[in-house]
Design a protein around this motif. Structure first.
Motif, PDB file in Angstrom:
ATOM      1  N   TRP A 184     -58.908 -32.714  46.620  1.00  0.00           N
ATOM      2  CA  TRP A 184     -59.899 -32.904  45.550  1.00  0.00           C
ATOM      3  C   TRP A 184     -60.280 -31.581  44.897  1.00  0.00           C
ATOM      4  O   TRP A 184     -60.361 -31.487  43.666  1.00  0.00           O
ATOM      5  CB  TRP A 184     -61.129 -33.593  46.134  1.00  0.00           C
ATOM      6  CG  TRP A 184     -62.323 -33.588  45.232  1.00  0.00           C
ATOM      7  CD1 TRP A 184     -62.498 -34.327  44.099  1.00  0.00           C
ATOM      8  CD2 TRP A 184     -63.503 -32.794  45.377  1.00  0.00           C
ATOM      9  NE1 TRP A 184     -63.725 -34.051  43.538  1.00  0.00           N
ATOM     10  CE2 TRP A 184     -64.366 -33.118  44.296  1.00  0.00           C
ATOM     11  CE3 TRP A 184     -63.924 -31.861  46.310  1.00  0.00           C
ATOM     12  CZ2 TRP A 184     -65.601 -32.522  44.137  1.00  0.00           C
ATOM     13  CZ3 TRP A 184     -65.166 -31.266  46.160  1.00  0.00           C
ATOM     14  CH2 TRP A 184     -65.989 -31.595  45.079  1.00  0.00           C
ATOM     15  N   VAL A 185     -60.491 -30.549  45.704  1.00  0.00           N
ATOM     16  CA  VAL A 185     -60.844 -29.224  45.168  1.00  0.00           C
ATOM     17  C   VAL A 185     -59.712 -28.687  44.300  1.00  0.00           C
ATOM     18  O   VAL A 185     -59.936 -28.150  43.202  1.00  0.00           O
ATOM     19  CB  VAL A 185     -61.169 -28.246  46.312  1.00  0.00           C
ATOM     20  CG1 VAL A 185     -61.293 -26.816  45.776  1.00  0.00           C
ATOM     21  CG2 VAL A 185     -62.460 -28.648  47.023  1.00  0.00           C
ATOM     22  N   PHE A 186     -58.472 -28.834  44.768  1.00  0.00           N
ATOM     23  CA  PHE A 186     -57.316 -28.377  43.999  1.00  0.00           C
ATOM     24  C   PHE A 186     -57.239 -29.091  42.648  1.00  0.00           C
ATOM     25  O   PHE A 186     -57.053 -28.455  41.600  1.00  0.00           O
ATOM     26  CB  PHE A 186     -56.040 -28.606  44.798  1.00  0.00           C
ATOM     27  CG  PHE A 186     -54.776 -28.362  44.012  1.00  0.00           C
ATOM     28  CD1 PHE A 186     -54.327 -27.074  43.788  1.00  0.00           C
ATOM     29  CD2 PHE A 186     -54.043 -29.428  43.498  1.00  0.00           C
ATOM     30  CE1 PHE A 186     -53.164 -26.843  43.058  1.00  0.00           C
ATOM     31  CE2 PHE A 186     -52.889 -29.207  42.770  1.00  0.00           C
ATOM     32  CZ  PHE A 186     -52.447 -27.914  42.556  1.00  0.00           C
ATOM     33  N   LEU A 187     -57.393 -30.403  42.670  1.00  0.00           N
ATOM     34  CA  LEU A 187     -57.321 -31.176  41.435  1.00  0.00           C
ATOM     35  C   LEU A 187     -58.445 -30.817  40.473  1.00  0.00           C
ATOM     36  O   LEU A 187     -58.249 -30.735  39.252  1.00  0.00           O
ATOM     37  CB  LEU A 187     -57.378 -32.673  41.748  1.00  0.00           C
ATOM     38  CG  LEU A 187     -56.118 -33.305  42.337  1.00  0.00           C
ATOM     39  CD1 LEU A 187     -56.413 -34.707  42.842  1.00  0.00           C
ATOM     40  CD2 LEU A 187     -55.004 -33.350  41.296  1.00  0.00           C
ATOM     41  N   SER A 188     -59.645 -30.600  41.017  1.00  0.00           N
ATOM     42  CA  SER A 188     -60.789 -30.273  40.153  1.00  0.00           C
ATOM     43  C   SER A 188     -60.596 -28.949  39.433  1.00  0.00           C
ATOM     44  O   SER A 188     -61.088 -28.766  38.313  1.00  0.00           O
ATOM     45  CB  SER A 188     -62.077 -30.237  40.986  1.00  0.00           C
ATOM     46  OG  SER A 188     -62.057 -29.163  41.909  1.00  0.00           O
ATOM     47  N   ARG A 189     -59.864 -28.034  40.070  1.00  0.00           N
ATOM     48  CA  ARG A 189     -59.605 -26.737  39.431  1.00  0.00           C
ATOM     49  C   ARG A 189     -58.479 -26.816  38.393  1.00  0.00           C
ATOM     50  O   ARG A 189     -58.456 -26.037  37.446  1.00  0.00           O
ATOM     51  CB  ARG A 189     -59.265 -25.693  40.497  1.00  0.00           C
ATOM     52  CG  ARG A 189     -60.440 -25.342  41.410  1.00  0.00           C
ATOM     53  CD  ARG A 189     -60.034 -24.315  42.453  1.00  0.00           C
ATOM     54  NE  ARG A 189     -61.158 -23.955  43.305  1.00  0.00           N
ATOM     55  CZ  ARG A 189     -62.047 -23.025  43.018  1.00  0.00           C
ATOM     56  NH1 ARG A 189     -61.947 -22.351  41.870  1.00  0.00           N
ATOM     57  NH2 ARG A 189     -63.035 -22.744  43.840  1.00  0.00           N
ATOM     58  N   LYS A 190     -57.552 -27.725  38.605  1.00  0.00           N
ATOM     59  CA  LYS A 190     -56.400 -27.838  37.715  1.00  0.00           C
ATOM     60  C   LYS A 190     -56.590 -28.880  36.614  1.00  0.00           C
ATOM     61  O   LYS A 190     -55.843 -28.887  35.629  1.00  0.00           O
ATOM     62  CB  LYS A 190     -55.160 -28.215  38.532  1.00  0.00           C
ATOM     63  CG  LYS A 190     -54.710 -27.156  39.537  1.00  0.00           C
ATOM     64  CD  LYS A 190     -54.146 -25.938  38.839  1.00  0.00           C
ATOM     65  CE  LYS A 190     -53.607 -24.923  39.829  1.00  0.00           C
ATOM     66  NZ  LYS A 190     -53.006 -23.749  39.148  1.00  0.00           N
ATOM     67  N   SER A 191     -57.572 -29.753  36.773  1.00  0.00           N
ATOM     68  CA  SER A 191     -57.716 -30.882  35.864  1.00  0.00           C
ATOM     69  C   SER A 191     -58.132 -30.458  34.455  1.00  0.00           C
ATOM     70  O   SER A 191     -59.011 -29.604  34.285  1.00  0.00           O
ATOM     71  CB  SER A 191     -58.763 -31.856  36.411  1.00  0.00           C
ATOM     72  OG  SER A 191     -58.979 -32.918  35.501  1.00  0.00           O
ATOM     73  N   PRO A 192     -57.514 -31.065  33.429  1.00  0.00           N
ATOM     74  CA  PRO A 192     -57.929 -30.824  32.046  1.00  0.00           C
ATOM     75  C   PRO A 192     -59.277 -31.473  31.728  1.00  0.00           C
ATOM     76  O   PRO A 192     -59.891 -31.164  30.704  1.00  0.00           O
ATOM     77  CB  PRO A 192     -56.811 -31.448  31.215  1.00  0.00           C
ATOM     78  CG  PRO A 192     -56.196 -32.459  32.121  1.00  0.00           C
ATOM     79  CD  PRO A 192     -56.337 -31.936  33.509  1.00  0.00           C
TER      80      PRO A 192
END
Length: 417
Positions: A184-192
């Motif tokens: 979740w943390v990874f996605l939140s940083r990469k998410s547009p």
């Protein structure tokens, strides 16, 4: 033609998804021989019960609005749907934290403590699911693939660390939550798309526009999930932690190929079947259906035979002598595994022919008969766990056999026109 196909955006996206899913499924299985030596049967029992309950509650996370993030034409509306999903996830997790303890008495006393972690898992899973769909909207499929791999790596590292240190109880449960949080943390940083507080009154329009997602999406998913977890729930209520723990390992091992092969083939099957039906190539559709069933059967039979004849020594060798009983369970459940592997992917037939009402009727039948069969066997007949599994296998073969007949007849109806 091959060069164009292999270099296409669609092909690259599919490849990254399959590769990411494959690695994410393979890593926990590869780590299992170590984890089975670090954790006891009771640890696996607690994890199995936790994950069954958490999976059922996770069905309604975000009100299913996260699935609609892909649809809005404007980024502004997509942001609103994303925020709506996060708000509902927060409220839902809080509601579970308040309400679930009231039902702890329905669970064995030694399992009640682990249920306090369910709201935390639901919270992180809801956020993770929203970001996954935001990523799908923007076609960043490689990011999704990496996120799934990181989820498995986070789980494995946390499980090994907790297994070695023994500093916390429920190590496998905490590891599962940790893996989800890392992803979740990874996605939140990469998410547009990022989370931005938006007044609730401005979200009403989006909530009404996509109301079909909670209205028609939650109940069928709930029936499907609780049916799949029925065996775990029955074992939790009526059998010992030792029975549940050994079944937990069996379930984890069998789920990996089932998820990877079944889900991967299901997506490809759906696309091809939908294309044939749209083009009214009905005779080709029935041939494709038959060949798909044969291919899945050919893939499943070797796995079934290995489990049936060598389940006990294989599990004892790979996971340790104390897990030989899990191999016994696997040999009994092998036929049910093949039935589900062959027939579940073909259920996309109902999507391709727009006959979902037929599938929903079978799902209701499956839900009712599963619980009636298992409850009667456990409560009234008081069968030993191995006998319960034999009854369960018979039920699976009969119900999934009936499901296959319905699928085949649905396609056959079109092929006669």
């Amino acid at each position: 033609m091959w060069r164009k196909l292999s270099n296409s955006e669609f092909s690259r996206n599919v490849s990254s998804q399959i590769l990411g899913t494959g690695i994410a499924q393979a890593l926990p299985v590869l780590a299992m021989p170590l984890l089975t030596r670090l954790f006891t049967e009771e640890d696996f029992a607690l994890y199995t019960s936790f994950f069954a309950v958490a999976s059922i509650f996770a069905v309604a996370v975000g009100g299913k609005y996260q699935l609609a993030i892909v649809l809005p034409k404007s980024e502004e509306n997509a942001q609103k749907v994303f925020t709506l999903s996060i708000y509902l996830t927060l409220a839902y997790a809080l509601a579970i934290a308040v309400v679930l303890p009231l039902f702890h008495r329905f669970f064995p006393e030694n399992l009640r403590s682990v249920l306090y972690y369910v709201p935390l898992y639901v919270l992180f899973f809801g956020g993770w699911s929203a970001y996954i769909n935001a990523s799908i909207r923007h076609k960043t499929f490689t990011t999704n693939a990496i996120a799934k791999v990181l989820q498995s790596i986070g789980y494995i590292i946390a499980a090994i660390g907790l297994g070695l240190s023994k500093v916390l109880a429920f190590g496998l449960v905490i590891a599962k939550i940790t893996g989800t949080m890392v992803s979740w943390v990874f996605l939140s940083r990469k998410s547009p798309i990022s989370f931005k507080p938006i007044p609730l009154r401005t979200l009403k329009e989006m909530a009404k526009t996509y109301i079909d997602y909670p209205k028609y999406g939650i109940w069928p998913s709930f029936l499907s999930t609780i049916s799949l977890q029925a065996l775990v729930l029955i074992l939790t209520k009526f059998y010992t932690l030792d029975d549940l723990g050994h079944y937990g390992l069996t379930f984890m091992v069998l789920s990996a190929p089932l998820t990877l092969i079944g889900n991967s083939y299901k997506d490809v099957f759906f696309q091809k079947m939908a294309s044939l039906m749209n083009d009214q190539r009905y005779k080709e559709a029935i041939v494709f259906f038959e060949r798909s069933a044969i291919v899945l059967f050919v893939v499943g039979i070797p796995i079934c035979l290995v489990l049936y004849f060598f389940g006990e020594p294989l599990f004892a060798f790979v996971f340790g002598e104390k897990w030989e009983r899990s191999g016994t369970f696997a040999s009994i459940l092998a036929l049910a595994f093949v039935a589900r592997l062959v027939i579940s992917p073909l259920s996309s037939t109902f999507n391709a022919t727009n006959t979902l009402r037929i599938a929903s009727k079978w799902q209701l039948l499956y839900f009712v008969t599963t619980f009636i069969t298992l409850l009667y066997s456990a409560m009234i007949m008081k069968l030993a766990v191995e006998s319960l599994f034999f009854v369960y296998v018979i039920h699976e073969i009969v119900l999934y056999g009936f499901y296959f007949i319905i699928q085949y007849r649905t396609v056959k109806t079109y092929s006669k026109t």
